[in-house]
Design an enzyme around this catalytic site. Sequence first.
Site, PDB file in Angstrom:
ATOM      1  N   ARG A  16     -67.363  62.509 -22.361  1.00 21.41           N
ATOM      2  CA  ARG A  16     -66.286  61.501 -22.367  1.00 21.41           C
ATOM      3  C   ARG A  16     -65.543  61.465 -23.710  1.00 21.41           C
ATOM      4  O   ARG A  16     -65.162  60.402 -24.196  1.00 21.41           O
ATOM      5  CB  ARG A  16     -66.843  60.105 -22.022  1.00 21.41           C
ATOM      6  CG  ARG A  16     -67.252  59.969 -20.566  1.00 21.41           C
ATOM      7  CD  ARG A  16     -67.751  58.584 -20.247  1.00 21.41           C
ATOM      8  NE  ARG A  16     -68.974  58.294 -20.967  1.00 21.41           N
ATOM      9  CZ  ARG A  16     -69.477  57.072 -21.150  1.00 21.41           C
ATOM     10  NH1 ARG A  16     -68.843  56.023 -20.677  1.00 21.41           N
ATOM     11  NH2 ARG A  16     -70.599  56.900 -21.813  1.00 21.41           N
ATOM     12  N   LEU A  18     -62.568  62.251 -24.413  1.00 21.07           N
ATOM     13  CA  LEU A  18     -61.210  61.688 -24.339  1.00 21.07           C
ATOM     14  C   LEU A  18     -61.255  60.156 -24.311  1.00 21.07           C
ATOM     15  O   LEU A  18     -60.445  59.488 -24.961  1.00 21.07           O
ATOM     16  CB  LEU A  18     -60.480  62.222 -23.103  1.00 21.07           C
ATOM     17  CG  LEU A  18     -59.039  61.734 -22.941  1.00 21.07           C
ATOM     18  CD1 LEU A  18     -58.180  62.131 -24.135  1.00 21.07           C
ATOM     19  CD2 LEU A  18     -58.415  62.276 -21.652  1.00 21.07           C
ATOM     20  N   LYS A  19     -62.216  59.633 -23.589  1.00 16.71           N
ATOM     21  CA  LYS A  19     -62.361  58.168 -23.546  1.00 16.71           C
ATOM     22  C   LYS A  19     -62.516  57.609 -24.962  1.00 16.71           C
ATOM     23  O   LYS A  19     -61.809  56.676 -25.361  1.00 16.71           O
ATOM     24  CB  LYS A  19     -63.592  57.805 -22.712  1.00 16.71           C
ATOM     25  CG  LYS A  19     -63.977  56.336 -22.772  1.00 16.71           C
ATOM     26  CD  LYS A  19     -65.369  56.133 -22.187  1.00 16.71           C
ATOM     27  CE  LYS A  19     -65.813  54.693 -22.300  1.00 16.71           C
ATOM     28  NZ  LYS A  19     -65.051  53.774 -21.432  1.00 16.71           N
ATOM     29  N   ILE A 435     -69.236  33.580  -7.605  1.00 15.42           N
ATOM     30  CA  ILE A 435     -69.380  34.808  -6.817  1.00 15.42           C
ATOM     31  C   ILE A 435     -70.646  35.577  -7.174  1.00 15.42           C
ATOM     32  O   ILE A 435     -71.021  36.518  -6.489  1.00 15.42           O
ATOM     33  CB  ILE A 435     -68.113  35.680  -6.975  1.00 15.42           C
ATOM     34  CG1 ILE A 435     -66.866  34.876  -6.605  1.00 15.42           C
ATOM     35  CG2 ILE A 435     -68.172  36.935  -6.127  1.00 15.42           C
ATOM     36  CD1 ILE A 435     -66.891  34.261  -5.224  1.00 15.42           C
ATOM     37  N   SER A 437     -72.024  36.849 -10.641  1.00 12.42           N
ATOM     38  CA  SER A 437     -72.386  37.196 -12.014  1.00 12.42           C
ATOM     39  C   SER A 437     -71.833  36.172 -13.006  1.00 12.42           C
ATOM     40  O   SER A 437     -70.751  35.618 -12.815  1.00 12.42           O
ATOM     41  CB  SER A 437     -71.864  38.589 -12.366  1.00 12.42           C
ATOM     42  OG  SER A 437     -70.484  38.666 -12.193  1.00 12.42           O
ATOM     43  N   GLU A 488     -77.079  37.276 -12.245  1.00 14.61           N
ATOM     44  CA  GLU A 488     -77.108  38.753 -12.267  1.00 14.61           C
ATOM     45  C   GLU A 488     -77.319  39.355 -13.650  1.00 14.61           C
ATOM     46  O   GLU A 488     -76.930  40.502 -13.901  1.00 14.61           O
ATOM     47  CB  GLU A 488     -75.850  39.347 -11.604  1.00 14.61           C
ATOM     48  CG  GLU A 488     -75.652  38.881 -10.167  1.00 14.61           C
ATOM     49  CD  GLU A 488     -74.435  39.485  -9.471  1.00 14.61           C
ATOM     50  OE1 GLU A 488     -73.975  40.566  -9.867  1.00 14.61           O
ATOM     51  OE2 GLU A 488     -73.953  38.860  -8.509  1.00 14.61           O
ATOM     52  N   TRP A 565     -69.455  53.616  -3.143  1.00 12.82           N
ATOM     53  CA  TRP A 565     -69.460  53.816  -4.585  1.00 12.82           C
ATOM     54  C   TRP A 565     -70.534  54.793  -5.054  1.00 12.82           C
ATOM     55  O   TRP A 565     -70.884  54.834  -6.223  1.00 12.82           O
ATOM     56  CB  TRP A 565     -69.562  52.460  -5.304  1.00 12.82           C
ATOM     57  CG  TRP A 565     -68.246  51.727  -5.286  1.00 12.82           C
ATOM     58  CD1 TRP A 565     -67.027  52.261  -4.970  1.00 12.82           C
ATOM     59  CD2 TRP A 565     -68.005  50.348  -5.597  1.00 12.82           C
ATOM     60  NE1 TRP A 565     -66.045  51.287  -5.056  1.00 12.82           N
ATOM     61  CE2 TRP A 565     -66.621  50.106  -5.438  1.00 12.82           C
ATOM     62  CE3 TRP A 565     -68.821  49.283  -5.993  1.00 12.82           C
ATOM     63  CZ2 TRP A 565     -66.026  48.867  -5.668  1.00 12.82           C
ATOM     64  CZ3 TRP A 565     -68.238  48.034  -6.216  1.00 12.82           C
ATOM     65  CH2 TRP A 565     -66.860  47.836  -6.054  1.00 12.82           C
ATOM     66  N   HIS A 645     -68.564  38.669   0.194  1.00 11.21           N
ATOM     67  CA  HIS A 645     -67.475  38.562  -0.774  1.00 11.21           C
ATOM     68  C   HIS A 645     -66.688  39.859  -0.801  1.00 11.21           C
ATOM     69  O   HIS A 645     -67.257  40.945  -0.779  1.00 11.21           O
ATOM     70  CB  HIS A 645     -68.034  38.264  -2.169  1.00 11.21           C
ATOM     71  CG  HIS A 645     -67.029  38.496  -3.257  1.00 11.21           C
ATOM     72  ND1 HIS A 645     -65.949  37.659  -3.429  1.00 11.21           N
ATOM     73  CD2 HIS A 645     -66.896  39.480  -4.161  1.00 11.21           C
ATOM     74  CE1 HIS A 645     -65.204  38.137  -4.422  1.00 11.21           C
ATOM     75  NE2 HIS A 645     -65.759  39.235  -4.880  1.00 11.21           N
ATOM     76  N   HIS A 698     -59.649  37.937 -13.834  1.00  8.94           N
ATOM     77  CA  HIS A 698     -59.186  39.067 -14.649  1.00  8.94           C
ATOM     78  C   HIS A 698     -58.462  38.595 -15.900  1.00  8.94           C
ATOM     79  O   HIS A 698     -58.229  39.352 -16.815  1.00  8.94           O
ATOM     80  CB  HIS A 698     -58.263  39.970 -13.835  1.00  8.94           C
ATOM     81  CG  HIS A 698     -58.954  40.578 -12.662  1.00  8.94           C
ATOM     82  ND1 HIS A 698     -58.803  40.097 -11.383  1.00  8.94           N
ATOM     83  CD2 HIS A 698     -59.838  41.582 -12.578  1.00  8.94           C
ATOM     84  CE1 HIS A 698     -59.561  40.802 -10.569  1.00  8.94           C
ATOM     85  NE2 HIS A 698     -60.196  41.707 -11.267  1.00  8.94           N
TER      86      HIS A 698
HETATM   87  N1  GLN Z   1     -71.619  39.567  -7.012  1.00  6.21           N
HETATM   88  C1  GLN Z   1     -70.798  40.433  -7.796  1.00  6.21           C
HETATM   89  C2  GLN Z   1     -70.416  39.730  -9.093  1.00  6.21           C
HETATM   90  O1  GLN Z   1     -70.306  38.539  -9.078  1.00  6.21           O
HETATM   91  C3  GLN Z   1     -69.533  40.811  -7.066  1.00  6.21           C
HETATM   92  C4  GLN Z   1     -68.692  41.772  -7.842  1.00  6.21           C
HETATM   93  C5  GLN Z   1     -67.517  42.324  -7.081  1.00  6.21           C
HETATM   94  O2  GLN Z   1     -67.098  41.789  -6.094  1.00  6.21           O
HETATM   95  N2  GLN Z   1     -66.948  43.398  -7.538  1.00  6.21           N
HETATM   96  O3  GLN Z   1     -70.199  40.364 -10.095  1.00  6.21           O
HETATM   97 ZN    ZN Z   2     -65.144  40.598  -6.275  1.00 11.97          ZN
END
Ligand code: GLN
Ligand code: ZN
Length: 758
Positions: A16, A18-19, A435, A437, A488, A565, A645, A698
């Site tokens: 990596r 370049l990264k 959600i 984490s 998490e 993934w 989710h 985000h």
């Molecule tokens: N449960 C995961 C988190 O909260 C869901 C992440 C995701 O949707 N990409 O990070």
């Molecule tokens: Zn998500």
Amino acid sequence: MAITHNLGFPRIGAKRELKFALEAYWKGQTKEAELQQTGAELRQLHWQQQSGLNWAPVGDFSFYDQVLDTSFTLGHLPERVSNLAGTELDNYFRVARGRAVNDSACQCVHAGEMTKWFDTNYHYIVPEFTQDTEFTLNPARLIRQLQEAKSQGVNAKPVIIGPVTYLWLGKSKDGCDRLQLLDKLLPVYQALLQQLADAGAEWVQIDEPALVTELDRNWQHAVNVAYHQLKAAPVKLLVATYFDELRDNLKLACELPVAGLHIDAVRARTEVVRVIDWLPSHKVLSLGIIDGRNIWKSDLTELLSWLEPISQKLGERLWLAPSCSLLHVPVDLTAEQNLDSEIKNWLAFAQQKIDELSTLATALNEGRASVAEKLAQNRDALAGRRASDRVHNPTVQESVAKITPALGKRASSYSKRTAKQRQQLALPRYPTTTIGSFPQTPQIRKDRLAFKQGELKLDEYQNRMRTEIEYSVREQEALGLDVLVHGEAERNDMVEYFGEQLEGYVFSQFGWVQSYGSRCVKPPILFGDITRPHTMTVEWIRYAQSLTDKPMKGMLTGPVTILNWSFVRDDQPRSETCKQLALAIRKEVLDLQAAGVNIIQIDEAALREGLPLRQSQWQEYLTWAVECFRISANGVKDETQIHTHMCYSEFNDIIDAIAHMDADVITIETSRSDMELLDVFDSFKYPNEIGPGVYDIHSPNIPSEEHIVNLMGKARERIPAERLWINPDCGLKTRQWDEVRPALQNMVSAAKSLRNSA
Ligand code: GLN
Ligand code: ZN
């Protein structure tokens, strides 16, 4: 005499390089000259590594993205950067990521939108079109790299994105028809090809992967128009298609007035015979025979038996290549020190794929005997893989064979279940949750690294993670959230964490693949039948539940997301692999339930990503993908509440599949769409509960209570209040506690004020 070539090489570097060069440059730690130097060194190295081929690609290298490079070559930049000070590279990074290196605040702009490159996990910067878009040729980068390659003795074949695919990849900002721009675009391509010819290019690879998608008549016509106009160029054009079959576009592609056609002979092998029939006898046919999307060794003997008669028929007209650019696979298998040696012997990364290509060409050109030893080694490796009892587990196969629709069906309908769940959980109206984490703090990362490097004992590592879990539970209690999560902390990544605990997976050390810009992912390698030797999450969740009287949500990644993934097996259909994953997750779900966990969330963030390129094939995928989710989730009793989710924001065309998943609660990303995303749930009369995200995770911005109340007001216009939850858009692992705390505080206050005003 079969000719070998490559469509593109990974640019990020085996380690990596370049990264790290990019990130140092972005931080202002290095100067442009150093970044350019790293670029030049990587190009040189990669050309050397491809020196066994007849033609090596030039122009496949990029500091960020090949589509963005194309926009620069075509002099087509968003207006918002056109008057800014700085170098071309400054503007390049402004479009890529919103800012150059030393941008004072006023020179930051919003970055170009990113989207997935066909059905890969690579993301490109979307060209922005309006009816006034103009193009002007800016060929310097490409010409420089061509000269650079030539000066190193490389047999260089420039690679560019074709005009139709370029328009196809972009987005109209003012509703204009992108095809209207073709007339303005083609002269620039003509001039570019002229300049490449002047700089000594004999062949130019011009990528038109749009040809594997469903093109309507106008787009098909545009392909014809484009290449009839470009045929005057003084270079030989190799039109490259990849990722799928040509189908309706097969005849069109074969008949274009160009010198050659490349097709993906891995995914479109059944079309090869027809293409040979249709292709005029003066044209080169390039067959992409080595899988550029996966990491398995090719079956060289089988390929030779298939290719020998083709080679005899086509002679010099036959070219051989990987199916697509090798951008989508890791660089070099020999770098791997810790991979299980038996499994390592089944794999090929980019460099090994180039070797396979050379071996095949030598066998075709000089006879199999000339590479007998390599062929024998390859046969042995493949035979070993086929026979390995690490790959094949009869018990797993039996369980999959025994799957019936009943396995995926809840005992009762949602309306019956929800009554029982409400009684058991006794949640307020507009329940609040997150959600999964919570921030992955520097300390958590440090502890994990120390544990992986053997500096921290398992016991101590687990203690520290328990401390983190307790911290997040106390925070959530203080915030007053209704349904808690454990946070998490113990998970590096939502797929890797599960892969590491399932049998049938291995992990590379350096198997990085570019996702976008400097961001890479290291997909786990799923090589064998999947079993779950022990529980994966139960102890953590049980511990978290022991800390609180509030309901604790168990947190799992769903089978479809784990599949999409990972690098997965090529010796059985994806659907089969997915069913095995589904059975493993199902066991975990049932164990969580047995441990007293009443709410279980199964994330399917990547469900949409697996959609095939052609809409006509969506249904088949969605049928097995949703079935796999149902198998994993639906073995529970009525009282257990299943959440799922999804963090993408496009449900219109798959809403029936989403409804068929039958999760009691689905949480989705909606905050940036102003709840308009809920329209489709409304018009479909989606029957179950929904948690529309009210907080864009985000962004570092803290949403105000008022903003959240306002968003929920819009949600309520579409979904009855008794079926609404309140939660962020996605997990909070990339944020900091200082951002998360006030944001969730406002979220909880918003819920309270909504309850009071109801
Ligand atoms: N449960 C995961 C988190 O909260 C869901 C992440 C995701 O949707 N990409 O990070
Ligand atoms: Zn998500």
